[in-house]
Scaffold this motif. Structure first.
Motif, mmCIF file in Angstrom:
data_model
loop_
_atom_site.group_PDB
_atom_site.id
_atom_site.type_symbol
_atom_site.label_atom_id
_atom_site.label_comp_id
_atom_site.label_asym_id
_atom_site.label_seq_id
_atom_site.Cartn_x
_atom_site.Cartn_y
_atom_site.Cartn_z
ATOM 1 N N LEU A 1 42.065 28.955 22.423
ATOM 2 C CA LEU A 1 42.287 30.391 22.602
ATOM 3 C C LEU A 1 43.685 30.793 22.129
ATOM 4 N N VAL A 2 44.671 29.992 22.496
ATOM 5 C CA VAL A 2 46.047 30.280 22.078
ATOM 6 C C VAL A 2 46.146 30.277 20.554
ATOM 7 N N GLU A 3 45.512 29.307 19.922
ATOM 8 C CA GLU A 3 45.549 29.209 18.464
ATOM 9 C C GLU A 3 44.890 30.409 17.798
ATOM 10 N N HIS A 4 43.980 31.057 18.497
ATOM 11 C CA HIS A 4 43.305 32.237 17.958
ATOM 12 C C HIS A 4 43.972 33.532 18.396
ATOM 13 N N GLY A 5 45.172 33.426 18.966
ATOM 14 C CA GLY A 5 45.941 34.619 19.278
ATOM 15 C C GLY A 5 45.662 35.256 20.613
ATOM 16 N N TYR A 6 45.030 34.530 21.532
ATOM 17 C CA TYR A 6 44.717 35.085 22.842
ATOM 18 C C TYR A 6 45.776 34.737 23.878
ATOM 19 N N THR A 7 46.016 35.675 24.778
ATOM 20 C CA THR A 7 46.727 35.408 26.018
ATOM 21 C C THR A 7 45.683 35.186 27.101
ATOM 22 N N VAL A 8 45.830 34.103 27.855
ATOM 23 C CA VAL A 8 44.841 33.743 28.865
ATOM 24 C C VAL A 8 45.257 34.297 30.221
ATOM 25 N N SER A 9 44.339 35.002 30.864
ATOM 26 C CA SER A 9 44.581 35.564 32.190
ATOM 27 C C SER A 9 43.455 35.106 33.125
ATOM 28 N N TYR A 10 43.812 34.276 34.109
ATOM 29 C CA TYR A 10 42.824 33.770 35.061
ATOM 30 C C TYR A 10 42.622 34.760 36.208
ATOM 31 N N VAL A 11 41.374 34.856 36.661
ATOM 32 C CA VAL A 11 41.035 35.551 37.898
ATOM 33 C C VAL A 11 40.361 34.531 38.807
ATOM 34 N N ALA B 1 41.026 36.833 47.651
ATOM 35 C CA ALA B 1 40.772 37.999 48.494
ATOM 36 C C ALA B 1 40.198 39.176 47.714
ATOM 37 N N ASP B 2 40.639 39.361 46.476
ATOM 38 C CA ASP B 2 40.202 40.527 45.701
ATOM 39 C C ASP B 2 38.950 40.281 44.881
ATOM 40 N N GLY B 3 38.531 39.025 44.762
ATOM 41 C CA GLY B 3 37.348 38.739 43.964
ATOM 42 C C GLY B 3 37.485 39.285 42.552
ATOM 43 N N VAL B 4 36.493 40.053 42.122
ATOM 44 C CA VAL B 4 36.550 40.662 40.791
ATOM 45 C C VAL B 4 36.639 42.183 40.891
ATOM 46 N N GLN B 5 37.020 42.663 42.062
ATOM 47 C CA GLN B 5 37.117 44.111 42.265
ATOM 48 C C GLN B 5 38.190 44.707 41.348
ATOM 49 N N GLY B 6 37.876 45.865 40.829
ATOM 50 C CA GLY B 6 38.838 46.601 40.020
ATOM 51 C C GLY B 6 38.917 46.177 38.572
ATOM 52 N N ILE B 7 38.109 45.204 38.171
ATOM 53 C CA ILE B 7 38.136 44.747 36.774
ATOM 54 C C ILE B 7 37.273 45.671 35.919
ATOM 55 N N PRO C 1 29.413 36.035 48.301
ATOM 56 C CA PRO C 1 29.053 37.396 47.865
ATOM 57 C C PRO C 1 29.659 37.799 46.530
ATOM 58 N N VAL C 2 30.796 37.190 46.174
ATOM 59 C CA VAL C 2 31.440 37.555 44.913
ATOM 60 C C VAL C 2 30.548 37.251 43.714
ATOM 61 N N LEU C 3 29.626 36.313 43.868
ATOM 62 C CA LEU C 3 28.746 35.984 42.743
ATOM 63 C C LEU C 3 27.905 37.189 42.337
ATOM 64 N N ALA C 4 27.437 37.963 43.314
ATOM 65 C CA ALA C 4 26.678 39.177 42.989
ATOM 66 C C ALA C 4 27.569 40.178 42.250
ATOM 67 N N GLU C 5 28.850 40.247 42.656
ATOM 68 C CA GLU C 5 29.781 41.137 41.969
ATOM 69 C C GLU C 5 30.028 40.656 40.540
ATOM 70 N N GLU C 6 30.113 39.336 40.368
ATOM 71 C CA GLU C 6 30.297 38.787 39.021
ATOM 72 C C GLU C 6 29.108 39.113 38.137
ATOM 73 N N VAL C 7 27.907 38.965 38.695
ATOM 74 C CA VAL C 7 26.705 39.275 37.908
ATOM 75 C C VAL C 7 26.737 40.729 37.462
#
Length: 243
Positions: free
Chosen positions: A23-33, A38-44, A68-74
């Protein structure tokens, strides 16, 4: 131009591994969630990042009562796929992508742990999946899914028919752990000794398999992922090598 790869992680030890440098070689900045935080994937914003990567995990995609976060991810993945924005899923990530596309995810016939052959389909031979032909890839899963409607099956294995699928050139799901480094493998073995022994497997035998197959798997994995990134629509795939 800096691009952002948003990475959904379900456990610290199940990270991007050898794919992060690609990813870095292809010009990406990596951001982990960290999705179990506590916040799961809320607000993304599902369409905001240039690339969404969904990694593996110890849970099943259907265990939404306990996670429950899996349903939010889906829901997040579903919205992103509807917007036709690039998505890459690994193992659980592939299963969540299948679920987001309306396919059931369920227990498979075996608990696959170890290096196994993955055979590209005819369509897979004309895709980045061709790089894994003849190269044992690391499997660590016991779940599977029905092939989602509107996708192309790219690979299967002796035990599991659906090892990879794609939508066009912008969404790719793989069941096997192409990201796994030798260091990650050792960490997984140390934390999953009971599971390995319960399957009648010898951790030292798995280490010997790693010594035999890991280097070739790393080459194939990097080639697969790099080619897929290079094929993303627009200019998102132009590799920019670091010194």
């Amino acid at each position: 131009m800096t691009r952002v790869a948003l990475v959904l992680r379900h456990a610290d030890e199940i990270h991007l591994g050898n794919l992060e440098q690609v990813l870095v070689e292809h010009g990406y900045t990596v951001s982990y969630v960290d999705t179990l935080g506590a916040d799961g994937v809320q607000g993304i914003d599902p369409a905001a990042a240039d690339l969404l990567v969904v990694l593996g995990g110890d849970m099943g995609a259907y265990e939404t009562e306990h996670f429950p976060v899996l349903a939010e991810e889906v829901g997040l993945i579903s919205d992103r796929l509807a917007a036709e924005r690039p998505v890459f899923g690994v193992c659980l990530g592939a299963q969540l992508m299948a679920s987001a596309l309306g396919s059931p995810v369920y227990r498979g016939p075996t608990n696959e742990i170890g290096y196994r052959g993955v055979e590209p389909t005819e369509a897979g031979q004309d895709s980045p999946l061709r790089h894994v032909r003849g190269i044992p890839m690391m499997q660590w899963h016991s779940d599977t899914f029905d092939l989602p409607a509107g996708t192309t099956r790219l690979a299967g294995s002796e035990a599991y028919g659906n090892e990879a699928f794609a939508i066009g050139d912008w969404a790719l799901a793989v069941q096997f752990h192409l990201e796994l480094t030798a260091e990650m493998h050792e960490t997984w073995l140390a934390s999953s000794t009971d599971e390995v022994l319960a399957e009648g497997l010898d951790p030292d035998a798995l280490r010997r398999d790693r010594a035999e197959h890991s280097a070739a798997m790393q080459v194939a994995s990097r080639a697969l992922f790099s080619e897929w990134l290079s094929g993303l629509p627009g200019d998102a795939g132009d590799p920019r090598r670091t010194p």
